[in-house]
Design an enzyme around this catalytic site. Structure first.
Site, short mmCIF file in Angstrom:
data_model
loop_
_atom_site.label_atom_id
_atom_site.label_comp_id
_atom_site.label_asym_id
_atom_site.label_seq_id
_atom_site.Cartn_x
_atom_site.Cartn_y
_atom_site.Cartn_z
CB CYS A 43 -0.84 0.14 1.30
SG CYS A 43 -2.19 1.56 1.08
CB CYS A 48 -3.59 2.32 -2.15
SG CYS A 48 -3.11 1.58 -0.63
CE LYS A 51 -4.68 2.88 -6.36
NZ LYS A 51 -5.55 1.84 -6.09
CE1 TYR A 179 -7.17 -2.25 -6.47
CE2 TYR A 179 -8.31 -4.27 -6.71
CZ TYR A 179 -7.20 -3.34 -6.26
OH TYR A 179 -6.40 -4.21 -5.32
CD GLU A 183 -7.37 2.15 -8.76
OE1 GLU A 183 -8.29 2.53 -7.94
OE2 GLU A 183 -6.34 1.50 -8.50
CG HIS A 438 -29.92 22.18 -2.50
ND1 HIS A 438 -30.05 21.46 -3.51
CD2 HIS A 438 -30.21 23.51 -2.91
CE1 HIS A 438 -30.43 22.16 -4.73
NE2 HIS A 438 -30.51 23.49 -4.34
CD GLU A 443 -29.20 18.15 -3.23
OE1 GLU A 443 -30.30 18.55 -2.74
OE2 GLU A 443 -28.45 18.97 -3.99
#
Length: 459
Positions: A43, A48, A51, A179, A183, A438, A443
């Site tokens: 990682c 990750c 990356k 993934y 990516e 909002h 939302e």
């Protein structure tokens, strides 16, 4: 009673191994840990974290395009060498922090490859060093898989080499549909590289919700990525001008770099597992029970090497459960249900819980599905046709929201909070009772009212 060098010896100083070592040492035990590469594991060093830096660097292209719609005039250029230097400095800093934290906790860090000699003994290769321990924890993670029988595969790189390319290629072909492949396709395309993604399956992101897969496939093509599905390599040939990718379809594509992101496998090769009585399962991962114990009485394993749920935060939680079970007389196992995850594609994906297909098989009395697709407000001035997808999957019987799927800007940030609601078992009525913020994209998650009776399919 046999005297051992350590109460616990950990093989692998990634996120899981480091957490288990530190907790155990802070509890007063003698702990050693061995790492054959750099402290921090996949990682931090080659996964990750670097990356994500590359994703952020590449996304500026899209941000500059959006800025022009808001009246900005932007002239920019990208310096690959400068970025790589900054990235490497930061990764070195993070690795240093991991190593320092081990030292502060009282863990002995040994740089070298540890191999099991028997159920209580490890050898540090190349150092003529043998270590004994009452208990051993294996946390060696995974490594990229390559099709070794493919002619010319020696010319290809994996994600690990992609972090250290000396220069940015002009053309790249990425093989894979998971993934990591998606990516890196976004990374290179965002940096101006002519990018082709090839995958043997019918659509990218196998195992994800079908609406998510179809939506993302369309969106990444809008970002300039050429996607070829249902096809794979027959060979790779080196030429004077690049690498010639010969495909099953009969087409040839020449690129400067070929990257394979076709899966990862548990890092168990030559660890000496058989000499210690540690068995593998049918997938080649270390076989463990619910408490992470292997088939050897005094050896445990956590993280990707067990191939249960290959996520860094999961490995860390497995490490905590191991420590509680073994050293605090508090047996624990990690709950793998409703674990959120993100794909840092461009646009990104965030999911938690069941896909529509999984829910239809799991929820005996049926499901309700709520889907919305809309253009994010940010793109109102740009003329962009980028669309966002949000999807809720609800168990008809209990009315619990059992799945949330988001594709679009800030999806990973949103899914972290949505995961709390899904993990807590909140109902659709409770989601509806939550007042919206909002104007935000999020939302939409609490204002979805119209259910659909069947899967919306590809878009």
């Amino acid at each position: 009673m046999t005297a051992y060098d350590y109460d616990l010896f950990v093989i692998g100083a990634g996120s899981g191994g480091v957490r288990a070592a530190r907790l155990t040492a802070l509890g007063g035990k003698r702990v050693g840990i061995a790492e054959e590469h750099r402290v921090g594991g996949t990682c931090v060093i080659r996964g990750c974290v670097p990356k994500k830096f590359m994703v952020m660097a590449s996304d500026f292209t899209h941000q500059f395009e959006t800025a022009e719609g808001y009246g900005w005039s932007v002239e920019a250029s990208f310096d690959w060498a400068k970025f790589m230097e900054s990235k490497d400095v930061e990764i070195a800093r993070l690795s240093g922090i991991y190593a320092a934290n081990l030292g502060k906790a009282g863990v002995d860090l040994i740089h070298g490859r540890a191999v099991l000699k028997d159920a209580h003994t490890v050898e540090i290769l190349g150092k003529d060093q043998t270590i004994t321990a009452e208990r051993i924890l294996i946390a060696t993670g995974g490594r990229p898989w390559l099709p070794e029988d493919l002619p010319g595969i020696e010319h290809a790189i994996t994600s690990e080499e992609a972090f250290h390319l000396p220069e940015l290629p002009k053309r790249i072909l990425i093989a894979g549909g998971g993934y990591i492949a998606v990516e890196f396709a976004g990374i290179f395309a965002g940096l101006g590289v002519e990018t082709t993604l090839i995958y043997r399956g019918p659509n990218i992101l196998r195992g994800f919700d079908d609406d998510v897969r179809a939506h993302l496939a369309g969106e990444i093509e809008k970002r300039g990525i050429k996607v070829i599905l249902g096809c794979q390599h027959t060979s790779i040939e080196k030429t004077e001008t690049g690498l010639l990718n010969r495909l099953e379809s009969g087409h040839d594509i020449e690129t400067d770099v070929v990257m394979f992101a076709t899966g990862r496998v548990p890092h168990v090769r030559s660890l000496g597992l058989e000499t210690a009585g540690v068995e593998l399962n049918d997938n080649g991962a270390i076989k463990v029970d619910t408490l992470s114990k292997t088939t050897a009485d005094n050896i445990w394993a956590i993280g990707d090497v067990t191939d249960r749920m290959n996520l860094t935060p999961v490995a860390i939680r497995e490490a905590v459960a191991f420590h509680e079970t073994v050293y605090r007389d508090n047996p624990q196992h990690f709950d793998y249900e409703a674990v959120a995850t993100a794909v840092f594609s461009q646009p990104p994906v965030g999911i938690v819980g069941l896909s529509e297909g999984e829910a239809r098989r799991t929820c005996s009395k049926g499901i309700d599905v709520y889907v919305t697709r809309f253009r994010p407000m940010k793109y109102a001035f740009t003329g962009s046709d980028e669309r966002m997808l949000m999807k809720l999957v609800v168990d008809q019987d209990t009315q619990r929201v059992v799945g949330v799927h988001i594709v679009g800007p800030e999806a990973p940030e949103m899914i972290q909070l949505a995961a709390i609601a899904v993990k807590a078992g909140l109902t659709k009525a409770q989601w509806d009772a939550t007042c919206a913020v909002h104007p935000t994209m999020a939302e939409e998650l609490v204002t979805l009212k119209e259910k659909q009776t069947a899967s919306s399919g590809a878009v």
